[in-house]
Scaffold this motif. Structure first.
Motif, PDB file in Angstrom:
ATOM      1  N   GLY A 197       5.325   2.864  12.575  1.00  0.00           N
ATOM      2  CA  GLY A 197       4.503   2.676  11.396  1.00  0.00           C
ATOM      3  C   GLY A 197       3.420   1.658  11.690  1.00  0.00           C
ATOM      4  N   LEU A 198       2.169   2.069  11.549  1.00  0.00           N
ATOM      5  CA  LEU A 198       1.045   1.172  11.801  1.00  0.00           C
ATOM      6  C   LEU A 198       0.561   0.585  10.482  1.00  0.00           C
ATOM      7  N   LEU A 199       0.531  -0.731  10.387  1.00  0.00           N
ATOM      8  CA  LEU A 199       0.058  -1.411   9.191  1.00  0.00           C
ATOM      9  C   LEU A 199      -1.453  -1.580   9.277  1.00  0.00           C
ATOM     10  N   ILE A 200      -2.161  -1.010   8.315  1.00  0.00           N
ATOM     11  CA  ILE A 200      -3.613  -1.113   8.296  1.00  0.00           C
ATOM     12  C   ILE A 200      -4.003  -2.499   7.784  1.00  0.00           C
ATOM     13  N   GLY A 201      -4.806  -3.215   8.569  1.00  0.00           N
ATOM     14  CA  GLY A 201      -5.179  -4.579   8.214  1.00  0.00           C
ATOM     15  C   GLY A 201      -6.486  -4.681   7.467  1.00  0.00           C
ATOM     16  N   ARG A 202      -7.382  -3.730   7.688  1.00  0.00           N
ATOM     17  CA  ARG A 202      -8.636  -3.675   6.938  1.00  0.00           C
ATOM     18  C   ARG A 202      -9.018  -2.224   6.751  1.00  0.00           C
ATOM     19  N   VAL A 207      -5.785  -1.939  12.866  1.00  0.00           N
ATOM     20  CA  VAL A 207      -4.326  -2.048  12.809  1.00  0.00           C
ATOM     21  C   VAL A 207      -3.914  -3.509  12.934  1.00  0.00           C
ATOM     22  N   ALA A 208      -3.158  -3.981  11.939  1.00  0.00           N
ATOM     23  CA  ALA A 208      -2.752  -5.391  11.920  1.00  0.00           C
ATOM     24  C   ALA A 208      -1.319  -5.610  12.383  1.00  0.00           C
ATOM     25  N   GLY A 209      -0.492  -4.568  12.350  1.00  0.00           N
ATOM     26  CA  GLY A 209       0.904  -4.731  12.728  1.00  0.00           C
ATOM     27  C   GLY A 209       1.545  -3.390  12.968  1.00  0.00           C
ATOM     28  N   VAL A 210       2.777  -3.434  13.463  1.00  0.00           N
ATOM     29  CA  VAL A 210       3.503  -2.201  13.771  1.00  0.00           C
ATOM     30  C   VAL A 210       4.987  -2.433  13.543  1.00  0.00           C
ATOM     31  N   CYS A 211       5.678  -1.398  13.093  1.00  0.00           N
ATOM     32  CA  CYS A 211       7.124  -1.477  12.911  1.00  0.00           C
ATOM     33  C   CYS A 211       7.755  -0.165  13.317  1.00  0.00           C
ATOM     34  N   LEU A 212       9.066  -0.191  13.513  1.00  0.00           N
ATOM     35  CA  LEU A 212       9.828   1.035  13.686  1.00  0.00           C
ATOM     36  C   LEU A 212      10.132   1.610  12.311  1.00  0.00           C
ATOM     37  N   ALA A 213      10.105   2.928  12.223  1.00  0.00           N
ATOM     38  CA  ALA A 213      10.384   3.615  10.964  1.00  0.00           C
ATOM     39  C   ALA A 213      11.324   4.774  11.234  1.00  0.00           C
ATOM     40  N   LEU A 214      12.170   5.066  10.257  1.00  0.00           N
ATOM     41  CA  LEU A 214      13.103   6.185  10.358  1.00  0.00           C
ATOM     42  C   LEU A 214      12.815   7.118   9.193  1.00  0.00           C
ATOM     43  N   GLY A 246       0.801  -1.218   0.000  1.00  0.00           N
ATOM     44  CA  GLY A 246       0.000   0.000   0.000  1.00  0.00           C
ATOM     45  C   GLY A 246       0.834   1.268   0.000  1.00  0.00           C
ATOM     46  N   THR A 247       0.196   2.333   0.458  1.00  0.00           N
ATOM     47  CA  THR A 247       0.806   3.661   0.512  1.00  0.00           C
ATOM     48  C   THR A 247       1.270   3.956   1.936  1.00  0.00           C
ATOM     49  N   VAL A 248       2.406   4.630   2.067  1.00  0.00           N
ATOM     50  CA  VAL A 248       2.884   5.060   3.379  1.00  0.00           C
ATOM     51  C   VAL A 248       2.534   6.537   3.563  1.00  0.00           C
ATOM     52  N   TYR A 249       1.736   6.810   4.578  1.00  0.00           N
ATOM     53  CA  TYR A 249       1.339   8.173   4.907  1.00  0.00           C
ATOM     54  C   TYR A 249       2.072   8.610   6.174  1.00  0.00           C
ATOM     55  N   GLY A 250       2.562   9.835   6.157  1.00  0.00           N
ATOM     56  CA  GLY A 250       3.167  10.433   7.337  1.00  0.00           C
ATOM     57  C   GLY A 250       2.382  11.648   7.770  1.00  0.00           C
TER      58      GLY A 250
END
Length: 210
Positions: free
Chosen positions: A67-72, A86-93, A4-8
């Motif tokens: 970074g929150l991964l949208i699951g639906r 929210v389906a997942g989460v990661c660290l982002a720089l 998908g798209t990454v929004y900040g």
């Protein structure tokens, strides 16, 4: 690879909003923003943990966030239900060449190749939203902050964004940036940690930055 798209989101740090209060009262802004101020990190920015990021001879700002991964799909979603999307989460720089103004698009400064190293995704737990995010440069801790500093917490942010745009399954939402993020130069390495999330690393070297 992300589907998908990454929004900040900028200007979501409560400390930054307070620091810029006089600036927002003057032209061209004349008032602080009422809606989330959103930008996109295009696919050329994506990099895996451990990647080499080329930045030329200028210092860059390295803002660690979640970074929150949208699951639906989230469309017109209430804050009370937002985190269920929210389906997942990661660290982002989020890497950018430092700049003062948000009035005009800053694509050449924010969207260069490799300017978004992402850690591996983990299962989402709400407790991560209050956990400190630590940035180390060359092995030395240089910055700490927690998402509790945000003007809009993650649930409110998802709700407010979904009021006018759909966050689709596979999208990633960067929840906000610390205004006091550190800067690094070519030859330095960055490590980001937060609780039990997979560690994020990036090596910054001199070379063509796009």
């Amino acid at each position: 690879m992300l589907a998908g798209t990454v929004y900040g989101v900028v200007l979501n740090d409560r400390d930054e909003r307070a620091r810029l209060a006089e600036v927002f009262a003057a032209p061209p802004y004349k008032a602080p923003p009422e809606a989330p101020v959103v930008y996109i990190k295009p696919r050329n920015c994506f990099a895996r943990s451990g990647a080499e990021v080329f930045i030329g001879d200028e210092d860059v700002e390295v803002a660690a966030t979640l970074g929150l991964l949208i699951g639906r799909d989230a469309a017109r979603t209430a804050a009370a239900d937002a985190l269920a999307h929210v389906a997942g989460v990661c660290l982002a720089l989020d890497v950018t060449v430092p700049h003062e103004s948000y009035y005009r698009p800053v694509v050449p400064l924010r969207c260069r190749d490799g300017f978004l190293p992402l850690g591996d995704f983990a299962a989402f737990a709400p407790s991560i939203l209050t956990t400190e995010i630590v940035t180390s440069v060359d092995g030395n801790s240089v910055h700490r902050w927690a998402p509790t500093r945000l003007v809009r917490d993650a649930a409110t942010l998802i709700a407010d964004l979904s009021a006018f745009m759909t966050l689709a399954a596979g999208d990633v939402l960067l929840i906000g940036l610390p205004y006091d993020a550190p800067c690094v130069r070519a030859g330095q390495s960055v490590t980001v940690t937060s609780g039990s999330l997979p560690t994020l690393k990036a090596q910054f070297n001199a070379g063509d930055a796009w």
